[in-house]
Design an enzyme around this catalytic site. Structure first.
Site, PDB file in Angstrom:
ATOM      1  N   SER A  50      57.097  56.878  30.018  1.00  0.00           N
ATOM      2  CA  SER A  50      56.159  56.010  30.938  1.00  0.00           C
ATOM      3  C   SER A  50      56.102  54.447  30.544  1.00  0.00           C
ATOM      4  CB  SER A  50      54.776  56.806  30.663  1.00  0.00           C
ATOM      5  OG  SER A  50      53.709  56.250  31.736  1.00  0.00           O
ATOM      6  N   ASP A 170      55.229  63.299  40.546  1.00  0.00           N
ATOM      7  CA  ASP A 170      54.765  62.226  39.659  1.00  0.00           C
ATOM      8  C   ASP A 170      53.855  61.121  40.681  1.00  0.00           C
ATOM      9  OD1 ASP A 170      53.988  60.354  38.236  1.00  0.00           O
ATOM     10  OD2 ASP A 170      56.066  60.199  36.992  1.00  0.00           O
ATOM     11  N   HIS A 200      54.043  63.864  35.886  1.00  0.00           N
ATOM     12  CA  HIS A 200      54.303  62.686  35.002  1.00  0.00           C
ATOM     13  C   HIS A 200      54.702  63.014  33.761  1.00  0.00           C
ATOM     14  CE1 HIS A 200      54.453  58.421  33.797  1.00  0.00           C
ATOM     15  NE2 HIS A 200      53.417  58.735  32.758  1.00  0.00           N
TER      16      HIS A 200
END
Length: 232
Positions: A50, A170, A200
């Site tokens: 991320s 996601d 995600h």
């Protein structure tokens, strides 16, 4: 490694005054680690999930020849459109950020709901007392937006062996930009895996069988590339 303002590190919780300064801290830290004679001859890989994926890419762009490869899990190359405020709200927040950079005013969907597919693991996120759970601070949100725009325009400069992993469902970071990174990155040794129905948080928020599969893909790739690096 906890970034300043995150986890158990010092600094105002959830506050990123400068993404570039954060990246410089990471470069400095791991440059010192790699000076250790025990590690100097070993292959070294960037790993980021991320926001950490954006950090890893920026580190590579600053040190294009310093790393043996990178593993990027749902990298923040672009924040998904569903997570970005409408244009007029965004412009208003940009204006306010100059006066009140530390304020928590950015509207945001429930991150655990958006990122965790497994309901039991989603419920457990409330027990993570060191995680930042408030609305993003204005300056932090602007730094993330600026950084993703910058990365999105430099995908072809990514020039190291690459493993990119992303959940098909996601809605936090955009999987289509991970695919674009795979297509545009200049190194021939690159691999992109899109996991059907996954959200995600591939390493924490999925059913156990998916998490095991993701870790297996990462370990297999690292084993293969560690052997290549050692042989070369």
């Amino acid at each position: 490694m906890d970034y300043p303002g995150f986890g158990l590190s010092e600094g105002l919780h959830g506050y990123i005054p400068s993404f570039d300064r954060l990246v410089d801290d990471v470069v400095e830290h791991f440059s010192k680690v790699k000076e250790n004679p025990e590690y100097r001859a070993l292959p070294s890989f960037l790993f980021g999930q991320s926001l950490g994926g954006a950090v890893a890419l920026k580190v590579h762009l600053k040190q294009p020849n310093a790393w043996s490869g990178a593993v990027l899990v749902a990298p923040m190359c672009k924040i998904a459109d569903e997570m970005v405020p409408p244009f007029l709200v965004k412009q208003l927040l940009i204006g306010i950020a100059y006066l009140l950079p530390k304020q928590k005013l950015v509207p945001q969907k429930n991150l655990a709901e958006a990122a965790f597919r497994d309901l039991r693991k989603r419920e457990m996120t409330s027990y993570n007392v060191i995680a930042y759970k408030d609305k993003p601070r204005l300056q932090s949100a602007l730094e993330l937006l600026r950084t993703t725009q910058e990365i999105e325009h430099q995908l072809e400069k990514v020039s190291l062996p690459l493993l990119i992993l992303h959940g098909e469902a996601d809605i936090v970071t955009d999987p289509s930009v991970s695919k674009a990174l795979y297509e545009k990155a200049s190194h021939k040794d690159k691999k992109f895996i899109l996991y059907k129905d996954a959200y995600h948080s591939l390493l924490e928020g999925e059913p156990d069988d998916m998490i095991i599969r993701v870790f297996s893909d990462i370990i297999s790739w690292l084993d293969d590339h560690s052997n290549k690096s050692t042989a070369s």
